[in-house]
Design a protein around this motif. Structure first.
Motif, PDB file in Angstrom:
ATOM      1  N   SER A  10      42.682 -13.431 -29.159  1.00  0.00           N
ATOM      2  CA  SER A  10      42.110 -14.714 -29.576  1.00  0.00           C
ATOM      3  C   SER A  10      41.029 -15.262 -28.643  1.00  0.00           C
ATOM      4  O   SER A  10      40.672 -16.421 -28.745  1.00  0.00           O
ATOM      5  N   HIS A  11      40.505 -14.449 -27.750  1.00  0.00           N
ATOM      6  CA  HIS A  11      39.456 -14.888 -26.840  1.00  0.00           C
ATOM      7  C   HIS A  11      38.195 -14.070 -27.119  1.00  0.00           C
ATOM      8  O   HIS A  11      37.948 -13.053 -26.463  1.00  0.00           O
ATOM      9  N   PRO A  12      37.364 -14.496 -28.081  1.00  0.00           N
ATOM     10  CA  PRO A  12      36.229 -13.678 -28.503  1.00  0.00           C
ATOM     11  C   PRO A  12      35.190 -13.409 -27.416  1.00  0.00           C
ATOM     12  O   PRO A  12      34.476 -12.427 -27.479  1.00  0.00           O
ATOM     13  N   ARG A  13      35.119 -14.228 -26.399  1.00  0.00           N
ATOM     14  CA  ARG A  13      34.123 -14.010 -25.347  1.00  0.00           C
ATOM     15  C   ARG A  13      34.648 -13.121 -24.216  1.00  0.00           C
ATOM     16  O   ARG A  13      33.920 -12.763 -23.312  1.00  0.00           O
ATOM     17  N   GLN A  14      35.919 -12.781 -24.261  1.00  0.00           N
ATOM     18  CA  GLN A  14      36.517 -11.913 -23.255  1.00  0.00           C
ATOM     19  C   GLN A  14      35.921 -10.506 -23.374  1.00  0.00           C
ATOM     20  O   GLN A  14      35.742  -9.993 -24.472  1.00  0.00           O
ATOM     21  N   PRO A  15      35.611  -9.861 -22.259  1.00  0.00           N
ATOM     22  CA  PRO A  15      35.082  -8.490 -22.325  1.00  0.00           C
ATOM     23  C   PRO A  15      36.061  -7.561 -23.046  1.00  0.00           C
ATOM     24  O   PRO A  15      37.277  -7.690 -22.907  1.00  0.00           O
ATOM     25  N   THR A  16      35.515  -6.628 -23.803  1.00  0.00           N
ATOM     26  CA  THR A  16      36.333  -5.704 -24.580  1.00  0.00           C
ATOM     27  C   THR A  16      37.308  -4.946 -23.680  1.00  0.00           C
ATOM     28  O   THR A  16      38.463  -4.732 -24.053  1.00  0.00           O
ATOM     29  N   THR A  41      31.977  -6.524 -33.306  1.00  0.00           N
ATOM     30  CA  THR A  41      30.855  -6.326 -34.220  1.00  0.00           C
ATOM     31  C   THR A  41      29.849  -7.456 -34.051  1.00  0.00           C
ATOM     32  O   THR A  41      30.175  -8.505 -33.503  1.00  0.00           O
ATOM     33  N   GLN A  42      28.673  -7.201 -34.534  1.00  0.00           N
ATOM     34  CA  GLN A  42      27.653  -8.253 -34.513  1.00  0.00           C
ATOM     35  C   GLN A  42      26.782  -8.109 -35.750  1.00  0.00           C
ATOM     36  O   GLN A  42      26.605  -7.023 -36.271  1.00  0.00           O
ATOM     37  N   ARG A  43      26.285  -9.198 -36.213  1.00  0.00           N
ATOM     38  CA  ARG A  43      25.393  -9.193 -37.367  1.00  0.00           C
ATOM     39  C   ARG A  43      23.972  -9.086 -36.845  1.00  0.00           C
ATOM     40  O   ARG A  43      23.569  -9.832 -35.966  1.00  0.00           O
ATOM     41  N   LEU A  44      23.243  -8.116 -37.386  1.00  0.00           N
ATOM     42  CA  LEU A  44      21.855  -7.943 -36.973  1.00  0.00           C
ATOM     43  C   LEU A  44      20.947  -8.822 -37.829  1.00  0.00           C
ATOM     44  O   LEU A  44      21.205  -9.003 -39.021  1.00  0.00           O
TER      45      LEU A  44
END
Length: 174
Positions: free
Chosen positions: A9-15, A37-40
């Motif tokens: 639940s911590h989206p900014r945490q490093p993978t 993932t990221q949207r281009l």
């Protein structure tokens, strides 16, 4: 499940940190795939439908070259056009229509993708000197950072990723 949910639940945490936390929570026989993932932006993707005609290979090369110019991408044009040519040729020769070419631009990577309706997997061959064909994927593998195939509900996409030169400041970590 609550502990897994908290770990994710911590989206900014490093993978990597997320993976370490999950590893402590999972049993030795359990596996969980985590991907960010990221949207281009739309202007980072170019796509064209191509006819299943060998004459379309030259058009695909031209489209890719013009796209690189329009983007101002520092990719080696000859390499990208050759990779596009080989992937499109394979789709026309061994795949099934419809065929589509897509270029995806990221900061340090350009991915060439060719989609067709066949589920037949391409494979890397080592052609003999006397063979007429069988060098396409070998050429792609030799000129690119990586390549592969992914399957979709309607066929497959064969892709090859070309690394882009980095500005001097990126190489120094600046």
């Amino acid at each position: 499940m609550e502990a897994l949910t908290r770990a994710l639940s911590h989206p900014r945490q490093p993978t990597e940190s997320m993976a370490d936390a999950l590893e402590r929570l999972l049993g030795p026989e359990e596996v969980l795939l985590v991907a960010r993932t990221q949207r281009l932006p739309e202007d980072h993707v170019a796509a064209w439908d191509l006819p299943a005609d060998p004459a379309a290979v030259a058009d695909a090369r031209r489209l890719a070259g013009r796209c690189l110019e329009g983007w101002g991408t520092p990719a080696d044009r000859f390499t990208v056009e050759l990779v596009v040519s080989e992937l499109v040729t394979n789709a026309i020769r061994y795949g099934a229509p419809p065929i589509a070419l897509r270029l995806v631009r990221q900061p340090h990577l350009l991915t060439c993708e060719v989609e067709d309706a066949s589920m037949t997997a391409p494979y890397l061959r080592h052609a003999r000197e006397s063979d007429e064909g069988g060098r396409g994927l070998y050429i792609c593998a030799s000129l690119t950072d990586s390549w592969g195939t992914r399957y979709t509900a309607s066929g497959k996409t064969v892709w090859a990723a070309v690394g882009l030169p980095q500005p001097e400041s990126d190489r120094r970590g600046g």
